[in-house]
Design a protein around this motif. Structure first.
Motif, mmCIF file in Angstrom:
data_model
loop_
_atom_site.group_PDB
_atom_site.id
_atom_site.type_symbol
_atom_site.label_atom_id
_atom_site.label_comp_id
_atom_site.label_asym_id
_atom_site.label_seq_id
_atom_site.Cartn_x
_atom_site.Cartn_y
_atom_site.Cartn_z
ATOM 1 N N ASP B 727 24.664 17.363 41.874
ATOM 2 C CA ASP B 727 24.448 18.263 43.028
ATOM 3 C C ASP B 727 25.087 19.742 42.320
ATOM 4 O O ASP B 727 24.451 20.661 42.471
ATOM 5 N N GLU B 728 26.576 19.589 42.048
ATOM 6 C CA GLU B 728 27.261 20.774 41.702
ATOM 7 C C GLU B 728 26.669 21.608 40.539
ATOM 8 O O GLU B 728 26.615 22.875 40.556
ATOM 9 N N THR B 729 26.358 20.651 39.273
ATOM 10 C CA THR B 729 25.805 21.367 38.215
ATOM 11 C C THR B 729 24.718 21.948 38.874
ATOM 12 O O THR B 729 24.463 23.220 37.969
ATOM 13 N N CYS B 730 23.738 21.470 39.314
ATOM 14 C CA CYS B 730 22.439 22.047 39.685
ATOM 15 C C CYS B 730 22.734 23.278 40.449
ATOM 16 O O CYS B 730 21.917 24.191 39.917
ATOM 17 N N ILE B 731 23.496 23.533 41.319
ATOM 18 C CA ILE B 731 23.684 24.826 42.093
ATOM 19 C C ILE B 731 24.349 25.770 41.014
ATOM 20 O O ILE B 731 23.904 26.893 41.288
ATOM 21 N N LYS B 732 25.246 25.415 40.176
ATOM 22 C CA LYS B 732 25.950 26.184 39.366
ATOM 23 C C LYS B 732 24.731 26.692 38.482
ATOM 24 O O LYS B 732 24.714 28.077 38.025
ATOM 25 N N TYR B 733 23.717 26.059 37.833
ATOM 26 C CA TYR B 733 22.568 26.425 36.950
ATOM 27 C C TYR B 733 21.858 27.556 37.848
ATOM 28 O O TYR B 733 21.249 28.491 37.503
ATOM 29 N N LEU B 734 21.499 27.208 39.094
ATOM 30 C CA LEU B 734 20.699 27.818 40.061
ATOM 31 C C LEU B 734 21.255 29.409 40.222
ATOM 32 O O LEU B 734 20.650 30.215 40.151
ATOM 33 N N ASP B 735 22.684 29.198 40.679
ATOM 34 C CA ASP B 735 23.461 30.593 40.706
ATOM 35 C C ASP B 735 23.190 31.527 39.305
ATOM 36 O O ASP B 735 22.684 32.617 39.689
ATOM 37 N N ARG B 736 23.379 31.035 38.276
ATOM 38 C CA ARG B 736 23.198 31.668 37.242
ATOM 39 C C ARG B 736 21.689 32.180 36.884
ATOM 40 O O ARG B 736 21.570 33.192 36.656
ATOM 41 N N PHE B 737 20.993 31.307 37.127
ATOM 42 C CA PHE B 737 19.420 31.583 36.876
ATOM 43 C C PHE B 737 19.244 32.739 38.071
ATOM 44 O O PHE B 737 18.389 33.656 37.732
ATOM 45 N N LEU B 738 19.367 32.628 39.256
ATOM 46 C CA LEU B 738 18.882 33.426 40.276
ATOM 47 C C LEU B 738 19.460 35.041 39.769
ATOM 48 O O LEU B 738 18.855 35.852 40.079
ATOM 49 N N GLY B 775 27.983 34.282 27.337
ATOM 50 C CA GLY B 775 29.333 34.288 27.871
ATOM 51 C C GLY B 775 29.339 34.921 29.388
ATOM 52 O O GLY B 775 30.308 35.319 29.625
ATOM 53 N N MET B 776 28.191 35.077 30.191
ATOM 54 C CA MET B 776 28.492 35.588 31.196
ATOM 55 C C MET B 776 28.054 34.657 32.446
ATOM 56 O O MET B 776 28.084 35.000 33.793
ATOM 57 N N GLY B 777 28.282 33.387 32.066
ATOM 58 C CA GLY B 777 27.970 32.387 33.063
ATOM 59 C C GLY B 777 28.951 32.483 34.562
ATOM 60 O O GLY B 777 28.381 32.490 35.444
ATOM 61 N N GLU B 778 30.039 32.643 34.143
ATOM 62 C CA GLU B 778 31.014 32.774 35.226
ATOM 63 C C GLU B 778 30.793 33.805 36.013
ATOM 64 O O GLU B 778 31.011 33.927 37.220
ATOM 65 N N GLU B 779 30.759 35.125 35.412
ATOM 66 C CA GLU B 779 30.418 36.275 35.903
ATOM 67 C C GLU B 779 29.252 36.189 37.106
ATOM 68 O O GLU B 779 29.158 36.624 38.116
ATOM 69 N N LEU B 780 27.989 35.617 36.570
ATOM 70 C CA LEU B 780 26.847 35.552 37.335
ATOM 71 C C LEU B 780 27.346 34.663 38.578
ATOM 72 O O LEU B 780 26.766 34.654 39.879
ATOM 73 N N GLU B 781 27.966 33.379 38.390
ATOM 74 C CA GLU B 781 28.254 32.576 39.388
ATOM 75 C C GLU B 781 29.348 33.207 40.548
ATOM 76 O O GLU B 781 28.968 33.223 41.869
ATOM 77 N N ARG B 782 30.107 33.959 40.099
ATOM 78 C CA ARG B 782 31.042 34.721 40.969
ATOM 79 C C ARG B 782 30.117 35.852 41.716
ATOM 80 O O ARG B 782 30.521 35.829 43.061
ATOM 81 N N GLU B 783 29.468 36.466 41.054
ATOM 82 C CA GLU B 783 28.489 37.643 41.797
ATOM 83 C C GLU B 783 27.765 36.880 42.838
ATOM 84 O O GLU B 783 27.467 37.305 44.115
ATOM 85 N N MET B 784 27.216 35.436 42.569
ATOM 86 C CA MET B 784 26.355 34.834 43.588
ATOM 87 C C MET B 784 27.197 34.541 44.853
ATOM 88 O O MET B 784 26.910 34.640 45.822
ATOM 89 N N GLU B 785 28.358 34.137 44.469
ATOM 90 C CA GLU B 785 29.396 33.424 45.366
ATOM 91 C C GLU B 785 29.600 34.747 46.413
ATOM 92 O O GLU B 785 29.524 34.506 47.386
#
Ligand code: SRM
Ligand SMILES: Cc1cc2nc3c(=O)[nH]c(=O)nc-3n(C[C@H](O)[C@H](O)[C@H](O)COP(=O)(O)OP(=O)(O)OC[C@H]3O[C@@H](n4cnc5c(N)ncnc54)[C@H](O)[C@@H]3O)c2cc1C
Ligand code: SF4
Ligand code: FES
Lengths: 125, 835
Positions: B727-738, B775-785
């Motif tokens: 579940d968690e990885t799926c949401i992480k990837y979704l965050d980044r993708f979106l 190298g922007m995975g975390e940044e994308l996740e943070r923005e989504m959060e």
């Protein structure tokens, strides 16, 4: 249908017989439209804040004869102030009522004046 | 002053008028046009669009006012019934006579009706005019209401297939009947036809080849067709499209020379046997041929006009019949001689049945020149091949690369559009050369694509050459040192992504500030919603903060309906709803007399609310725990679910819970276009997740995540981004993708076309999202959060604020409601009075 359209004829400032007060300037949205009622007419009134200018036209969209133009978005095309109908986005000049997509539809426009914070629309009836 | 009378106001007759109106010697002529049809000339090539447009306006080549402005007298619904060439008079069907100095026959053609019994029975149609289409639609509706669904189309040529697509779209089970052993026998060889047939049949149209029909059966109306081989099939309606027959009846009566199989004979000046009478378009018999395409017709109009005005243009000695079309969703193109065979010719063929592609090119034995070819399934090479053929350009070393694409090394066909000779004809409908297009820019007469199209008319007709024109314009501008980019509209010379970055980096607070700093004018209905979307995507602001720039639906937080009322769609996450909430919806719908329907997105839509009722309705809904469904916004719509492992005997994981979790996470998120998701509990895929922007499917060991699918007009299945996720990885990837999509997509571009344009496609997207190559995975996740944590229901926000409520009133100066609304009954509910 035709009857509805006939109810709306462009009025030039010099033809105005009756300046009708339709509300305070603050009652109308900035950079958007509001609708007013005068006798059997529905008239859309727009306020462009950047140039502090007011325009009025029929609320009836001539495309499908619906009372919706006051709810359309406004803006300009090459400097001509315009409104886009919310139903199919046909756009009309608020200066002369002409259609800006090169189609036959036209809308009637009315003069607006502001005095002491009150909005007046000019009618010929 | 000399008088020109034009008989026929079709596509070619109109082209003649258009050219004449712009001609320097325009003032020396008085122009009178007779058209038998009720409307001014319209675009017959796009006739079938009438079904979806529901209006003839967009099809008109010019409105009536245009004729007036150009002082051209147009008399529609008037037919010319006779020509008296000795006294130079024409007679209308009403008996009025008019004198001419020059007469131009542009009467076109009519569908050829084979001489067989029963063709005049009700239920038999042709496909040529808007009235034909209306009649077909009405009859199909009537048939369907009686539970009859079978339509036949006689003729498997270009027009027959066009008609077949139309009856299919009208919901009829469609059968194409063709006499020849192949479809489009005049354009396609057997392999091309086989492929086209299988593609068409995939879409549910049945094709019957080599069938010779004998008669049409039926007493009061047609009920079927009997064939010469004794077979008899029942059909509920029939469209005949078995070729065209030039409308030369006037000419025959007037004693002009006509061909044995029809058509008014003309020389290369478009003159008939009477030098004062010209014939152009589909009625003209030139070089022993009738040409059923607009391009030759337009050339004829140009030649005839030039001759009449004293010029010396002549018709090309041979007529090019190359075309590129989309038939029943399949690209089909032919150019030059598609079939040519013999000692001196080699045909190279490529066929890929799995992908549904067939390509054939015919080249000279020495491999130097292209003579013709056929493309089915993928006609993207058409423009370059056509140019190679038309301009007899020497072919590259590895000729097969032309249709196979370069396999390593340099590119196959010619490199850039600019390499073509200036004389190369780019737009064959309007005969516009490469030189004309480039000069329009170089001379300074035009500065962009739109102006070039307007001035030269290139690609204004069938649009087939549009990609080539775009290339030429871009390349030419580049060669002039100008940068070409996709800008939002006339008010901002930036792309959406640039504006997104500008607003974000400079922390711009509102639309007026962007306009002051980076734009000009007032803005318009194109850039304002784009900006609203950007502000929402950066700051999570709701549609209530900058009301004037919201698209008209967002302004009222509801979708406008055909009569100006609105719909109300509360969020029902994952499609799961309690009986208590259902009761509330029912009560509210009853109280406000709203039409109620289950949507395709697993929720309930209440239609017909007036502007002033919206807050009242939402107040009650919010009280009961509902929130905005954002059905009006370019934002997250629904995450559809199937029932999943809680109840379903095949379910592998709990798809409903996961769908709800995801819908709750992204609700309110605004994006370049709407976003939809789905979660299915197993590979049976009952949630249709792969038809969504993101789809999640339960598999052994976790979830498979698919992205960039959609339904709608151009359906695309989502493609696999990552598999067996928790579940968690799926949401992480979704965050980044979106977030990556939200940052980089063009306005109103859904995820599927976005992926198509993304360099490197899905492989690259995987690198970005899964391998974090940027190298922007975390940044994308943070923005989504950050965005999702700021969610508020914008309907609740609006209702709680009296100032915001002022919007929801029909009149500023009166409390009355709109008195122009008319509803009519509809089964047990109501609907707006039809237009
Ligand atoms: C109500 C509903 C039809 C129904 O009665 O079932 C509907 C109604 C509309 N759809 Fe839809 N669509 C509805 C489900 C769908 C679906 C099915 C789904 O979501 O599973 C699709 C195909 C899936 C997809 O989007 O990929 C769908 C594809 C479209 C499209 C084409 C999108 C595309 O990318 O090609 C449009 C046009 C657009 O958005 O530009 C559209 C646009 C519209 C608009 C907004 C047209 C308009 O501007 O007025 C309709 C307004 C509805 C309203 O006033 O509330 N609707 N529409 C469905 C509402 C779902 C919901 O609960 O929110
Ligand atoms: C469904 C369909 C799809 C097509 N697709 C394509 C395509 O993709 N590409 C392409 O190149 N071509 C296509 N065509 C063909 C193209 O539309 C024709 O080549 C073109 O319309 C011919 O123009 P025209 O002016 O010669 O004839 P028309 O457009 O038929 O105009 C002739 C007009 O003259 C009128 N008329 C006839 N006799 C009289 C009279 N005595 N008095 C007054 N008026 C009269 C007729 O009513 C008609 O309005 C398509 C045609 C159809 C029907
Ligand atoms: S609801 Fe969707 S499919 Fe149906 S008419 Fe409206 S836009 Fe078209
Ligand atoms: S009703 Fe206004 S554009 Fe269609």
């Amino acid at each position: 249908m035709e009857e509805l359209l006939k109810n709306y004829q462009t009025v030039q400032v010099q033809e105005v017989l009756n300046w009708v007060s339709v509300g305070n300037t603050v009652d109308f949205p900035e950079n958007g439209g509001g609708c007013i009622k005068y006798k059997s007419k529905q008239v859309a009134v727009y306020y462009f804040k950047r140039t502090d200018s007011w325009y009025a036209c029929q609320n009836l969209c001539p495309h499908k004869m619906e009372m919706v133009l006051s709810r359309g978005m406004i803006g300009d095309a090459s400097g001509i102030p315009k409104v886009a109908c919310p139903l199919h986005k046909k756009t009309f000049s608020l200066e002369d009522g002409g259609n800006l997509n090169g189609e036959e539809y036209r809308i009637a426009t009315y003069p607006v004046k502001i005095e002491d914070g009150i909005v007046y629309i000019g009618f010929a009836d | 002053m000399q008088k020109i009378i034009i008989v026929g106001n079709g596509m070619v007759g109109y082209k003649f008028c258009e050219k004449l109106a712009a001609h320097p010697s325009r003032d020396q002529f008085e122009i009178l046009v007779f058209g038998e049809e009720a409307r001014p000339a319209y675009d017959r090539v796009h006739l079938s669009d009438y079904f979806s447009l529901k209006s003839d306006q967009p099809l008109l080549l010019a409105p009536r006012a245009w004729y007036e402005e150009n002082n051209i007298q147009l008399r529609t619904s008037e037919m010319i019934s006779e020509i008296n060439s000795t006294s130079k008079l024409v007679l209308t069907h009403k008996g009025e006579a008019f004198h001419y100095d020059y007469l131009v026959l542009a009467t076109g053609s009519s569908p050829f009706i084979p001489p067989m019994e029963g063709v005049s029975k009700p239920g038999v149609f042709i496909y040529r005019t808007i009235e034909d289409l209306e009649a077909i639609e009405n009859y199909a509706l009537k048939m369907k209401a009686e539970g009859k669904f079978k339509a036949a189309v006689l003729g498997g040529g270009l027009l027959g297939l066009e008609a077949a697509n139309a009856t299919k779209e009208l919901g009829m089970e469609t059968h194409v009947i063709e006499f020849a052993p192949r479809l489009m026998p005049r354009q396609l060889d057997q392999s091309a036809s086989d492929l086209l047939k299988s593609k068409i049949e995939e879409l549910g149209i049945k094709v019957h080849l080599g069938k010779n029909s004998k008669l049409i059966t039926g007493k009061t109306s047609m009920t079927g067709i009997e064939f010469f081989n004794g077979e008899c099939h029942t059909y509920d309606m029939l469209v005949i499209s078995a070729g065209i027959r030039p409308r030369d009846e006037l000419a025959v009566k007037a004693g002009l020379v006509t061909g044995s199989r029809g058509g008014v004979e003309v020389n290369n000046k478009m003159q008939t046997s009477d030098p004062a009478i010209y014939a152009i378009g589909e009625v003209a018999l030139y070089n022993n041929g009738i040409y059923g395409l607009v391009a030759p017709g337009y050339e004829m109009a140009t030649v005839a006009l030039d001759q009449i005005t004293g010029g010396n243009k002549l018709m090309s000695p041979s007529i090019d019949m190359s075309t590129k079309l989309k038939l029943v969703g399949t690209e089909v193109a032919t150019f030059g001689d598609p079939f040519i065979e013999g000692e001196e010719v080699t045909a190279i063929r490529y066929e890929n049945k799995q992908k549904g592609i067939y390509k054939r090119i015919n080249i000279t034995k020495d491999g130097s020149r292209l003579l013709g070819g056929i493309l089915v399934g993928d006609a993207s090479d058409y423009n370059s091949l056509f140019q190679l053929y038309l301009n007899a350009i020497k072919l590259p070393e590895n000729v097969e690369d032309l249709i196979l694409g370069a396999r390593g090394g340099e590119s196959g066909s010619f490199g850039s559009a600019l390499d073509l000779p200036d004389s190369a004809q780019i737009c064959s409908c309007e005969s516009v050369s490469k030189g004309t297009i480039c000069d329009a820019l170089k001379s300074g007469a035009c500065t962009n694509l739109k102006e070039v199209i307007k001035t030269t008319k290139a690609s204004s007709c069938c649009g087939g050459c549009k990609p080539m024109v775009v290339d030429l314009v871009n390349e030419t501008l580049k060669s002039m040192g100008q940068e070409v980019k996709e800008t939002v509209c006339e008010h901002f010379h930036y792309s959406r992504q640039e504006l997104y970055d500008l607003i974000k980096m400079n922390k711009i607070a509102g639309f007026d500030e962007v306009l002051d700093k980076h734009g000009n004018g007032h803005g318009c209905e194109i850039c304002k919603p784009v900006m609203a979307s950007i502000f929402a995507s950066i700051f999570m602001e709701t549609a209530n903060r900058q009301v004037p720039i919201q698209d008209s639906n967002d302004r009222f937080l509801a979708n406008i309906q055909r009569n100006g009322t609105y719909s109300v769609v509360p969020r029902v996450p994952g499609g799961e709803i309690t009986p208590e909430k259902l009761v509330v919806l029912g009560k509210v719908a009853k109280k406000y007399d709203l039409y109620t329907k289950i949507t395709g997105g697993q929720r309930i839509d209440l239609f017909g609310a007036q502007l002033h009722e919206l807050p009242l309705i939402w107040n009650e809904l919010i009280e009961a725990g509902f929130e905005s469904g954002h059905a009006y916004g370019k934002s997250l719509r629904t995450v559809k679910s199937c029932v999943g492992s809680t109840w379903c005997r095949y379910g592998m994981h709990d798809s409903v819970s996961f769908a709800i979790r995801i819908e709750e996470r992204y609700k309110g998120l605004r994006s370049p276009h709407k976003l939809k998701g789905g979660v299915s509990g197993c590979i049976r895929e009952c949630a249709e997740a792969r038809g969504k922007d993101f789809g999640i499917i339960a598999v052994e060991g976790g979830w498979n995540l698919y992205v960039c699918g959609n339904g709608g007009a151009t359906p695309k299945h989502a493609v696999l981004l990552a598999s067996q996720l928790d579940d968690e990885t799926c949401i992480k990837y979704l965050d980044r993708f979106l977030m990556y999509y939200i940052r980089t997509a063009a306005p109103l571009m859904r995820t599927a076309p976005w992926l198509e344009k993304l360099d490197g496609g899905i492989a690259y997207l995987k690198q970005v999202v899964v391998d974090d190559s940027l190298g922007m995975g975390e940044e994308l996740e943070r923005e989504m959060e950050d965005l999702v944590s700021k969610y508020t229901c914008e309907w609740k926000e609006a209702i709680d604020n009296p100032e915001m409520m002022k919007r929801f009133k029909h009149f500023v100066n009166s409390d009355e409601s709109d008195d122009q609304l008319v509803f009519v009954p509809m089964r047990d509910q109501k609907m707006p009075k039809p237009w």
